[in-house]
Scaffold this motif. Sequence first.
Motif, PDB file in Angstrom:
ATOM      1  N   SER A  35       5.116  -0.763  12.176  1.00  0.00           N
ATOM      2  CA  SER A  35       4.059  -0.799  11.166  1.00  0.00           C
ATOM      3  C   SER A  35       3.406  -2.173  11.178  1.00  0.00           C
ATOM      4  O   SER A  35       3.896  -3.104  10.547  1.00  0.00           O
ATOM      5  N   PHE A  51      -5.664   5.344   4.873  1.00  0.00           N
ATOM      6  CA  PHE A  51      -4.829   5.104   3.682  1.00  0.00           C
ATOM      7  C   PHE A  51      -4.784   6.349   2.800  1.00  0.00           C
ATOM      8  O   PHE A  51      -5.813   6.957   2.507  1.00  0.00           O
ATOM      9  N   ASN A  52      -3.588   6.717   2.384  1.00  0.00           N
ATOM     10  CA  ASN A  52      -3.428   7.835   1.452  1.00  0.00           C
ATOM     11  C   ASN A  52      -3.232   7.285   0.051  1.00  0.00           C
ATOM     12  O   ASN A  52      -2.270   6.566  -0.197  1.00  0.00           O
ATOM     13  N   GLY A  63      11.833   4.890   2.781  1.00  0.00           N
ATOM     14  CA  GLY A  63      12.828   3.897   3.172  1.00  0.00           C
ATOM     15  C   GLY A  63      12.538   3.197   4.482  1.00  0.00           C
ATOM     16  O   GLY A  63      11.662   3.603   5.243  1.00  0.00           O
ATOM     17  N   GLU A  64      13.289   2.129   4.715  1.00  0.00           N
ATOM     18  CA  GLU A  64      13.190   1.384   5.972  1.00  0.00           C
ATOM     19  C   GLU A  64      14.445   1.727   6.793  1.00  0.00           C
ATOM     20  O   GLU A  64      15.548   1.275   6.480  1.00  0.00           O
ATOM     21  N   GLU A  85       1.473   1.254  14.214  1.00  0.00           N
ATOM     22  CA  GLU A  85       0.804   1.952  13.121  1.00  0.00           C
ATOM     23  C   GLU A  85      -0.066   0.938  12.377  1.00  0.00           C
ATOM     24  O   GLU A  85       0.323  -0.230  12.200  1.00  0.00           O
ATOM     25  N   MET A 135      10.079   8.424   9.350  1.00  0.00           N
ATOM     26  CA  MET A 135       8.894   7.828   8.721  1.00  0.00           C
ATOM     27  C   MET A 135       8.770   8.257   7.273  1.00  0.00           C
ATOM     28  O   MET A 135       7.701   8.165   6.675  1.00  0.00           O
ATOM     29  N   HIS A 178      -0.266  -3.111  10.692  1.00  0.00           N
ATOM     30  CA  HIS A 178      -1.122  -3.137   9.500  1.00  0.00           C
ATOM     31  C   HIS A 178      -1.985  -4.380   9.301  1.00  0.00           C
ATOM     32  O   HIS A 178      -2.844  -4.397   8.405  1.00  0.00           O
ATOM     33  N   SER A 207      10.371   4.514  12.856  1.00  0.00           N
ATOM     34  CA  SER A 207       9.274   3.638  12.434  1.00  0.00           C
ATOM     35  C   SER A 207       9.844   2.507  11.593  1.00  0.00           C
ATOM     36  O   SER A 207      10.595   2.743  10.642  1.00  0.00           O
ATOM     37  N   THR A 208       9.481   1.276  11.949  1.00  0.00           N
ATOM     38  CA  THR A 208      10.004   0.128  11.208  1.00  0.00           C
ATOM     39  C   THR A 208       8.888  -0.814  10.791  1.00  0.00           C
ATOM     40  O   THR A 208       7.875  -0.949  11.476  1.00  0.00           O
ATOM     41  N   CYS A 216       1.525  10.412   4.595  1.00  0.00           N
ATOM     42  CA  CYS A 216       2.172   9.108   4.786  1.00  0.00           C
ATOM     43  C   CYS A 216       1.988   8.233   3.563  1.00  0.00           C
ATOM     44  O   CYS A 216       0.878   8.098   3.060  1.00  0.00           O
ATOM     45  N   GLY A 217       3.060   7.659   3.112  1.00  0.00           N
ATOM     46  CA  GLY A 217       2.964   6.711   2.014  1.00  0.00           C
ATOM     47  C   GLY A 217       2.888   7.348   0.649  1.00  0.00           C
ATOM     48  O   GLY A 217       2.886   6.661  -0.365  1.00  0.00           O
ATOM     49  N   PHE A 275       0.833  -1.219   0.000  1.00  0.00           N
ATOM     50  CA  PHE A 275       0.000   0.000   0.000  1.00  0.00           C
ATOM     51  C   PHE A 275       0.861   1.260   0.000  1.00  0.00           C
ATOM     52  O   PHE A 275       0.369   2.353   0.250  1.00  0.00           O
ATOM     53  N   CYS A 276       2.164   1.131  -0.259  1.00  0.00           N
ATOM     54  CA  CYS A 276       3.085   2.254  -0.103  1.00  0.00           C
ATOM     55  C   CYS A 276       3.657   2.677  -1.449  1.00  0.00           C
ATOM     56  O   CYS A 276       4.144   1.837  -2.208  1.00  0.00           O
TER      57      CYS A 276
HETATM   58  N1  SAH Z   1       9.692   1.742   6.524  1.00  0.00           N
HETATM   59  C1  SAH Z   1       9.164   2.323   7.731  1.00  0.00           C
HETATM   60  C2  SAH Z   1       8.827   3.804   7.559  1.00  0.00           C
HETATM   61  C3  SAH Z   1       7.800   3.978   6.478  1.00  0.00           C
HETATM   62  S1  SAH Z   1       6.605   5.179   6.363  1.00  0.00           S
HETATM   63  C4  SAH Z   1       7.952   1.560   8.180  1.00  0.00           C
HETATM   64  O1  SAH Z   1       7.507   0.678   7.448  1.00  0.00           O
HETATM   65  O2  SAH Z   1       7.467   1.789   9.268  1.00  0.00           O
HETATM   66  C5  SAH Z   1       5.726   5.435   7.792  1.00  0.00           C
HETATM   67  C6  SAH Z   1       4.325   4.827   7.847  1.00  0.00           C
HETATM   68  O3  SAH Z   1       3.469   5.150   6.728  1.00  0.00           O
HETATM   69  C7  SAH Z   1       4.390   3.317   7.905  1.00  0.00           C
HETATM   70  O4  SAH Z   1       3.584   2.848   8.939  1.00  0.00           O
HETATM   71  C8  SAH Z   1       3.847   2.939   6.565  1.00  0.00           C
HETATM   72  O5  SAH Z   1       3.362   1.634   6.558  1.00  0.00           O
HETATM   73  C9  SAH Z   1       2.771   3.984   6.360  1.00  0.00           C
HETATM   74  N2  SAH Z   1       2.291   4.063   4.989  1.00  0.00           N
HETATM   75  C10 SAH Z   1       2.897   3.650   3.866  1.00  0.00           C
HETATM   76  N3  SAH Z   1       2.119   3.864   2.779  1.00  0.00           N
HETATM   77  C11 SAH Z   1       0.985   4.441   3.229  1.00  0.00           C
HETATM   78  C12 SAH Z   1      -0.194   4.944   2.578  1.00  0.00           C
HETATM   79  N4  SAH Z   1      -0.330   4.908   1.254  1.00  0.00           N
HETATM   80  N5  SAH Z   1      -1.150   5.492   3.346  1.00  0.00           N
HETATM   81  C13 SAH Z   1      -0.982   5.585   4.688  1.00  0.00           C
HETATM   82  N6  SAH Z   1       0.096   5.138   5.349  1.00  0.00           N
HETATM   83  C14 SAH Z   1       1.084   4.565   4.631  1.00  0.00           C
END
Ligand code: SAH
Length: 361
Positions: free
Chosen positions: A218, A294-295, A164-165, A261, A161, A220, A196-197, A338-339, A117-118
């Motif tokens: 994360s 979700f974005n 990247g990871e 998250e 956040m 989810h 955030s991981t 986010c994302g 979803f990213c």
């Molecule tokens: N790699 C790290 C940091 C990523 S981004 C991680 O996975 O935590 C930070 C947060 O945004 C994470 O929880 C990620 O899952 C979330 N995220 C990613 N894509 C998204 C989207 N399209 N809408 C909402 N949140 C999203």
Amino acid sequence: MSLNLLNLDAAQLAGFFAEAGEKPFRAKQLLRWMHQSGEADFSKMSDLARPLREKLAASAVIEAPRVVSDTTAADGTRKWLIDVGKGNAVETVFIPETNRGTLCVSSQAGCALDCKFCSTARQGFNRNLSVAEMIGQLWIANKALGAAPKGERVLSNVVLMGMGEPLANFDNVVTAMRLMLDDNAYGLSRRRVTLSTSGIVPAIDRLRDTCPVALAVSLHAPNDALRNILVPINRKYPLAELLAACRRYLDKAPRDFLTFEYVMLEGVNDGAEHARQLIALVRDVPCKFNLIPFNPFPNSGFKRSSRDAICRFAEILISAGLVVTTRKTRGDDIDAACGQLAGKVEDKTRRTRRVVEIRPC
Ligand code: SAH
């Protein structure tokens, strides 16, 4: 090539000065010049003797990455696109709030983890960012935002956040975080730096032992079958192992809870049964839930859960005694939510664009 001093934390900088036959306290002075005054020109560092300034200029540079664009959203969220060379650019986002200002920092150009979803995942992975490229994001934001009235901090919190990871770029991320925490640099408390991981279990343990900061995980999905699809790293480090690592982390964490998250995807992970599974899953982990609507991004294949669905989901968690917040969507009119961070990545993994279709488990 000259050494870029933005890559060095206090200990490394002290080593650099020792090798040059200089006193270790020079490291402190230089940190303050670089990170607190935003000074990149050695000749302007007035409390360093002229011969030292010349020696530094001959052997080193202070070089933050270049800003490609600077955009402000209607809600005040500000996003910088930052050139990290060879066709790659990453994004960093500042989110102003009433009592604080949070900078969302990127740790890699692209990402290898393929969370479904990213939008960063869609780009594939190019490379890890250097310390200078990460701390450079604070440097750029600080310079652009200027000083706050009454000496308040404009930039009071950092969340790793962005793109990247962070735990996949462990050493550089830890060095950058040491600078964020250093009183001679950014002076943030461990509680105000959140990493955030997606759940790289051995690295969570390493982080606990080397540089514990606030942790967000994360999650989810409430079961392995669904998480294996949404967050594929789960196949390597399944939920039971991840939650055990979370419990171990809390022994040394600066906060006595961690944040889970949970992105809200309509019809995928947002049902009452998912909420009930989550309650059972996190029973032994002191935690707070952050629900993220979700974005969307083009061809994501997902929809954001409705407000009602998010409220119902939150209610179930709350009635089981969990603390739940729903993340406010900020800066989505400039794709800064986010994302949505995508920057520009020359994909080394040649990940093909594809539309995913996922059924709930
Ligand atoms: N790699 C790290 C940091 C990523 S981004 C991680 O996975 O935590 C930070 C947060 O945004 C994470 O929880 C990620 O899952 C979330 N995220 C990613 N894509 C998204 C989207 N399209 N809408 C909402 N949140 C999203």
